[in-house]
Enzyme design. Structure first.
Site, PDB file in Angstrom:
ATOM      1  N   ASP A  16       0.874  -1.154   0.000  1.00  0.00           N
ATOM      2  CA  ASP A  16       0.000   0.000   0.000  1.00  0.00           C
ATOM      3  C   ASP A  16       0.922   1.217   0.000  1.00  0.00           C
ATOM      4  O   ASP A  16       2.096   1.116   0.382  1.00  0.00           O
ATOM      5  CB  ASP A  16      -0.872  -0.020   1.255  1.00  0.00           C
ATOM      6  CG  ASP A  16      -1.781   1.187   1.364  1.00  0.00           C
ATOM      7  OD1 ASP A  16      -2.351   1.597   0.343  1.00  0.00           O
ATOM      8  OD2 ASP A  16      -1.900   1.725   2.478  1.00  0.00           O
ATOM      9  N   LEU A  17       0.419   2.368  -0.417  1.00  0.00           N
ATOM     10  CA  LEU A  17       1.260   3.566  -0.466  1.00  0.00           C
ATOM     11  C   LEU A  17       1.010   4.476   0.738  1.00  0.00           C
ATOM     12  O   LEU A  17       1.852   4.603   1.624  1.00  0.00           O
ATOM     13  CB  LEU A  17       1.014   4.319  -1.780  1.00  0.00           C
ATOM     14  CG  LEU A  17       1.450   3.587  -3.051  1.00  0.00           C
ATOM     15  CD1 LEU A  17       0.997   4.349  -4.294  1.00  0.00           C
ATOM     16  CD2 LEU A  17       2.962   3.408  -3.074  1.00  0.00           C
ATOM     17  N   ASP A  18      -0.176   5.103   0.784  1.00  0.00           N
ATOM     18  CA  ASP A  18      -0.478   6.059   1.848  1.00  0.00           C
ATOM     19  C   ASP A  18      -0.429   5.405   3.221  1.00  0.00           C
ATOM     20  O   ASP A  18      -1.022   4.341   3.438  1.00  0.00           O
ATOM     21  CB  ASP A  18      -1.869   6.664   1.637  1.00  0.00           C
ATOM     22  CG  ASP A  18      -1.960   7.503   0.365  1.00  0.00           C
ATOM     23  OD1 ASP A  18      -0.907   7.898  -0.157  1.00  0.00           O
ATOM     24  OD2 ASP A  18      -3.100   7.768  -0.076  1.00  0.00           O
ATOM     25  N   ASP A 193      -1.483  -0.626   6.024  1.00  0.00           N
ATOM     26  CA  ASP A 193      -1.846  -0.126   7.349  1.00  0.00           C
ATOM     27  C   ASP A 193      -3.294  -0.396   7.725  1.00  0.00           C
ATOM     28  O   ASP A 193      -3.648  -0.320   8.907  1.00  0.00           O
ATOM     29  CB  ASP A 193      -1.614   1.394   7.408  1.00  0.00           C
ATOM     30  CG  ASP A 193      -2.631   2.156   6.564  1.00  0.00           C
ATOM     31  OD1 ASP A 193      -3.442   2.905   7.137  1.00  0.00           O
ATOM     32  OD2 ASP A 193      -2.619   2.000   5.338  1.00  0.00           O
TER      33      ASP A 193
END
Length: 244
Positions: A16-18, A193
């Site tokens: 995941d990025l954010d 997250d």
């Protein structure tokens, strides 16, 4: 690093990025706070003495209307925001073509502002280290500009929800990555997250899952991941055990 499930051989890692490779919440909070002032300036010719506050109370009905018109748009955060802007601007009396043009300007400004930050060097170093052993991809529901933040060249593939691919926790993004990599989902470790989008989504798709708990932003866990990380760089400890 805490282990909750036995790991199978890891032949690829998806991120995941954010709020996984960087802290995204402060950037988004600052961007959302800045946008009302931007709209006041951009749309001043349409206001003609009217007092309009371009906060979530103004935009929410138009967001709801955009989803009612096209339910699938909820899986593409850029398309949904653009449609919301266009409907909101049209409600102020702008003609269709002008509303579209102004919405596109606002969308470009939003994307540039929300992508105006630097990714920690430690995250970039981690990606480079892992990529020496296995393919590394990004799987995101969001719309950060990976070129602007310096991550575009750090992945073998980058997947964003939209264009027919549903958001996590749907399996579309995971399955697309597995297909492109020619690697079974069970040999992909997904790192994220959010207990729902990332962990539940990855497990439902048949992937392995690593939960990053340090940012306290995503939804809580309802199912155990394979690994819990207090810092994403702990993944470097797996490098000697990776094989493509």
């Amino acid at each position: 690093m805490k282990f909750y499930r036995t790991l199978k051989p890891i032949k690829a890692i998806s991120f995941d990025l954010d709020d996984t490779l960087y802290s995204n919440r402060p950037v988004m909070v600052a961007t959302e706070r800045a946008m009302p002032g931007y709209f006041q300036q951009l749309l001043s010719p349409l206001l003609a003495g009217k007092t309009v506050t371009f906060d979530r109370h103004f935009w929410q009905p138009h967001r709801t209307a955009a989803i009612e018109q096209n339910p699938e748009i909820r899986h593409d955060v850029t398309a949904l925001r653009l449609a919301t802007y266009q409907l909101g601007i049209a409600s102020l009396g702008a003609e269709k073509a002008n509303a579209k043009s102004l919405a596109e300007q606002a969308m470009a400004h939003f994307l540039a502002t929300r992508s105006d930050f630097s990714v920690p060097a430690s995250s970039i170093e981690l990606l480079q280290q892992l990529r020496e052993h296995v393919p590394v991809v990004a799987i995101s529901n969001g719309n950060v500009d990976t070129q602007a933040i310096g991550l575009k060249d750090q992945f073998d593939h980058i997947y964003h929800a939209g264009n027919g691919l549903k958001m996590k926790p749907a399996g579309d993004l995971f399955e697309q990555a597995a297909q492109d990599l020619a690697i079974a989902c069970e040999h992909i470790l997904h790192v994220g997250d959010c207990g729902r989008a990332d962990i539940l989504g990855a497990l439902r798709a048949g992937c392995q899952a690593a939960w990053l708990s340090c940012y306290d932003v995503g939804k809580p866990l309802k199912v155990l991941p394979h690994i819990e990380l207090s810092d994403v760089t702990e993944l470097a400890g797996l490098a000697p055990h990776l094989s493509s």
